[in-house]
Design an enzyme around this catalytic site. Structure first.
Site, PDB file in Angstrom:
ATOM      1  N   ASP A 130     -18.221  18.043 -25.949  1.00  0.00           N
ATOM      2  CA  ASP A 130     -16.821  17.885 -25.541  1.00  0.00           C
ATOM      3  C   ASP A 130     -16.523  16.475 -25.038  1.00  0.00           C
ATOM      4  O   ASP A 130     -15.541  16.233 -24.362  1.00  0.00           O
ATOM      5  CB  ASP A 130     -16.433  18.929 -24.494  1.00  0.00           C
ATOM      6  CG  ASP A 130     -17.250  18.804 -23.228  1.00  0.00           C
ATOM      7  OD1 ASP A 130     -18.273  18.078 -23.248  1.00  0.00           O
ATOM      8  OD2 ASP A 130     -16.878  19.416 -22.219  1.00  0.00           O
TER       9      ASP A 130
ATOM     10  N   HIS B 226       0.813  -1.222   0.000  1.00  0.00           N
ATOM     11  CA  HIS B 226       0.000   0.000   0.000  1.00  0.00           C
ATOM     12  C   HIS B 226       0.849   1.276   0.000  1.00  0.00           C
ATOM     13  O   HIS B 226       0.777   2.058  -0.946  1.00  0.00           O
ATOM     14  CB  HIS B 226      -1.021  -0.041   1.138  1.00  0.00           C
ATOM     15  CG  HIS B 226      -1.683   1.271   1.399  1.00  0.00           C
ATOM     16  ND1 HIS B 226      -2.485   1.883   0.455  1.00  0.00           N
ATOM     17  CD2 HIS B 226      -1.637   2.109   2.465  1.00  0.00           C
ATOM     18  CE1 HIS B 226      -2.906   3.047   0.933  1.00  0.00           C
ATOM     19  NE2 HIS B 226      -2.410   3.208   2.156  1.00  0.00           N
TER      20      HIS B 226
ATOM     21  N   GLU C 198       0.683   5.386  12.768  1.00  0.00           N
ATOM     22  CA  GLU C 198      -0.605   4.849  13.182  1.00  0.00           C
ATOM     23  C   GLU C 198      -0.498   3.363  13.533  1.00  0.00           C
ATOM     24  O   GLU C 198      -1.038   2.921  14.535  1.00  0.00           O
ATOM     25  CB  GLU C 198      -1.597   5.046  12.027  1.00  0.00           C
ATOM     26  CG  GLU C 198      -3.010   4.647  12.319  1.00  0.00           C
ATOM     27  CD  GLU C 198      -3.781   5.735  13.038  1.00  0.00           C
ATOM     28  OE1 GLU C 198      -3.537   6.906  12.717  1.00  0.00           O
ATOM     29  OE2 GLU C 198      -4.615   5.399  13.896  1.00  0.00           O
ATOM     30  N   ASP C 199       0.196   2.593  12.721  1.00  0.00           N
ATOM     31  CA  ASP C 199       0.117   1.136  12.803  1.00  0.00           C
ATOM     32  C   ASP C 199       1.366   0.426  13.325  1.00  0.00           C
ATOM     33  O   ASP C 199       1.378  -0.787  13.444  1.00  0.00           O
ATOM     34  CB  ASP C 199      -0.193   0.547  11.409  1.00  0.00           C
ATOM     35  CG  ASP C 199      -1.502   1.076  10.845  1.00  0.00           C
ATOM     36  OD1 ASP C 199      -2.360   1.459  11.658  1.00  0.00           O
ATOM     37  OD2 ASP C 199      -1.644   1.113   9.612  1.00  0.00           O
TER      38      ASP C 199
ATOM     39  N   HIS D  33       3.798   6.760   5.503  1.00  0.00           N
ATOM     40  CA  HIS D  33       2.581   7.459   5.956  1.00  0.00           C
ATOM     41  C   HIS D  33       1.711   6.680   6.942  1.00  0.00           C
ATOM     42  O   HIS D  33       0.940   7.273   7.690  1.00  0.00           O
ATOM     43  CB  HIS D  33       1.748   7.969   4.761  1.00  0.00           C
ATOM     44  CG  HIS D  33       0.840   6.944   4.149  1.00  0.00           C
ATOM     45  ND1 HIS D  33       1.235   6.123   3.131  1.00  0.00           N
ATOM     46  CD2 HIS D  33      -0.447   6.620   4.421  1.00  0.00           C
ATOM     47  CE1 HIS D  33       0.223   5.337   2.799  1.00  0.00           C
ATOM     48  NE2 HIS D  33      -0.805   5.616   3.570  1.00  0.00           N
TER      49      HIS D  33
ATOM     50  N   ASP E 252      -3.123   8.486  -1.301  1.00  0.00           N
ATOM     51  CA  ASP E 252      -3.518   7.415  -0.385  1.00  0.00           C
ATOM     52  C   ASP E 252      -4.951   6.983  -0.693  1.00  0.00           C
ATOM     53  O   ASP E 252      -5.264   5.804  -0.849  1.00  0.00           O
ATOM     54  CB  ASP E 252      -3.406   7.955   1.052  1.00  0.00           C
ATOM     55  CG  ASP E 252      -3.871   6.975   2.110  1.00  0.00           C
ATOM     56  OD1 ASP E 252      -3.539   5.787   2.004  1.00  0.00           O
ATOM     57  OD2 ASP E 252      -4.567   7.421   3.052  1.00  0.00           O
TER      58      ASP E 252
HETATM   59 MN    MN Z   1      -2.790   4.670   3.865  1.00  0.00          MN
END
Ligand code: MN
Length: 481
Positions: free
Chosen positions: A259, A49, A77-78, A73, A140
């Site tokens: 268009d 990811h 958090e993880d 990123h 993301d």
């Molecule tokens: Mn993410």
């Protein structure tokens, strides 16, 4: 979906930045260690990811710090790392970016209402500190949308809706059309699968049917430009599925979307755009009221191009878009094109231009300043910024963007608060209108003032849409007490 490898990323980064790949390798290895053993819902290792997010950004030629932050990123958090550790191992800038992205992650639409509003606010306002936080967040979201098939149907719809409500408008405001189009199409695919499929097939058929016409026109235009020594590149550009869907919603017929297919003509110099326009009009009759000069009047997200719809080959109406190569970069990538155009200084230039040239930015600051309550903030942003807009002209011909339903009072305060405070009436297209008149696209607005005017009326409060106008009117009311 093809799987991106570390080597793919390195190769992509090397193609535009030879000297800093070691940073990218280091960030990858570090993130890979930290996420070791974690998997995504698809069963793939988690690192796929952040790697894909970094790859999306590398395709946009993102700077070193943005790429490292993209790889890292989800680590705050993880995993067990900290902002301080990232700062020491890499640099403060990267740590700040990762921290910024982390602060706005883990949104939950249905539960924890207040927390969600606070999150939404953080996403939107992070633009003001470092727009790269939002750009990483958009990448993301794009990767999460591309891999949404592994989530439950409920999650899919929830994510798609949130993407349409928050991320698509943000991508629009920074001019990142490519991101915006893909996010829109992915969302529609989950929100209205049947319609999406139907339109996708129709579009394919129209493309096939028009192939010969477009190739003929492309060849003719190319040869006339080359005869006159104008170096150029011409491409066929098709509207995204969501764009077609929106036109149909507005009541257009599929056959009348002029268009849906366009020829994109790119040249080197601005003056060559106008020369090319002349040659194209000599070849094919233009429809007079379909001509737009977004070069002299750029869109409020800095999009520049000439648009002209002509009676093309085979009696087909075809839109042509004429712009320079640099304008085309901005047209596809918006602010993120600065990575390419303003090498080395991109980060400063992005933030500077955002504040000075991109009209929505000031409104955003104003709303952020006025609305303390998160829910009220989000509601106002939705009503004022993430909504349909009208574009009107000042007497000097500058374009002003306002939320739909705005009045000359909103216009006056948008320009200057003194103009609003001394306003007595307004001329729209040279005719006197009521101050509560609802502005329409392309209106020319002139505010009539009187220095001896006894100021704005209290009743004007019900006739304004923008926070700026509301705020100024409330201040005046307070001052008079
Ligand atoms: Mn993410």
């Amino acid at each position: 979906m093809e799987v991106i490898t570390k080597e793919d990323l390195i190769r992509m980064v090397k193609s535009y930045n030879e000297t800093e790949v070691d940073w990218i390798k280091k960030a990858y290895d570090y993130a890979n260690d930290l996420h070791f053993g974690q998997t995504r819902q698809s069963g793939e290792p988690y690192i796929t990811h952040p790697l894909s997010v970094a790859y999306i950004l590398a395709e946009m030629h993102a700077d070193r710090d943005t790429l490292c932050a993209a790889l890292l990123h989800d680590t705050l958090e993880d995993t067990k790392t900290s902002k301080e550790e990232i700062s020491e191992l890499f640099n403060k800038e990267i740590a700040n970016l990762v921290n910024g992205v982390t602060k706005i992650s883990k949104m939950n639409f249905s539960s924890k209402q207040e927390q969600n509003m606070a999150n939404t606010r953080k996403i939107i306002t992070s633009l003001t500190s470092d727009v790269r936080i939002i750009i990483i967040k958009l990448a993301d979201r794009l990767h999460n949308m591309r891999t949404l098939q592994f989530k439950s149907e409920f999650k899919q719809k929830e994510n798609a809706l949130e993407t349409m409500e928050i991320f698509v408008p943000l991508a629009y405001y920074i001019g990142a059309y490519r991101l915006k189009s893909e996010l829109e199409d992915l969302s529609l695919q989950y929100l209205k699968p049947d319609i999406y499929q139907h339109l996708e097939e129709k579009k394919k058929r129209i493309e096939e049917d028009s192939q010969a016409t477009l190739v003929e026109m492309l060849t003719n235009i190319k040869s006339i430009l080359e005869d006159h020594s104008i170096p150029n590149e011409i491409k066929v550009r098709t509207k995204n599925i969501y764009g077609i869907y929106k036109r149909l919603q507005e009541g257009h017929q599929l056959s009348n979307i002029h268009d849906l297919l366009a020829l994109k003509i790119m040249v080197q110099k601005e003056l060559d755009c106008y020369k090319s326009l002349g040659f194209i009009h000599k070849l094919y009759h233009p429809i007079n009221d379909k001509f737009k000069d977004y070069i002299c009047n750029p869109k409020t997200n800095m999009y520049q191009s000439l648009h002209t719809t002509v009676f093309g080959a085979g009696e087909r109406l075809v839109q042509t878009q004429i712009r320079t190569f640099n304008m085309d970069k901005i047209a596809s990538f918006g602010l993120t094109a600065y990575w390419d155009i303003n090498r080395g200084k991109a980060r400063e230039k992005m933030q500077e231009d955002l504040a000075q040239k991109y009209q929505f930015f000031q409104s955003l600051l104003e709303i952020n300043h006025v609305f303390f309550d998160n829910q009220a903030f989000v509601e106002q942003v939705k009503a004022e910024l993430f909504t349909d807009k009208v574009y009107v002209y000042t007497p000097k011909g500058e374009v002003v963007e306002l939320p739909k339903g705005s009045t000359p009072i909103d216009f006056a305060y948008e320009i200057d608060s003194e103009l609003g405070n001394t306003m007595v009436s307004a001329l729209v297209n040279d005719r006197q209108v009521d101050v509560g008149y609802e502005l329409q696209n392309k209106d020319r607005v002139r505010i009539l003032t009187d220095p001896l005017s006894f100021g704005p009326r209290e009743s004007w409060l019900t006739k304004v849409k923008t926070t700026k106008a509301k705020q100024k009117l409330l201040q005046m009311k307070q001052a008079l007490k």
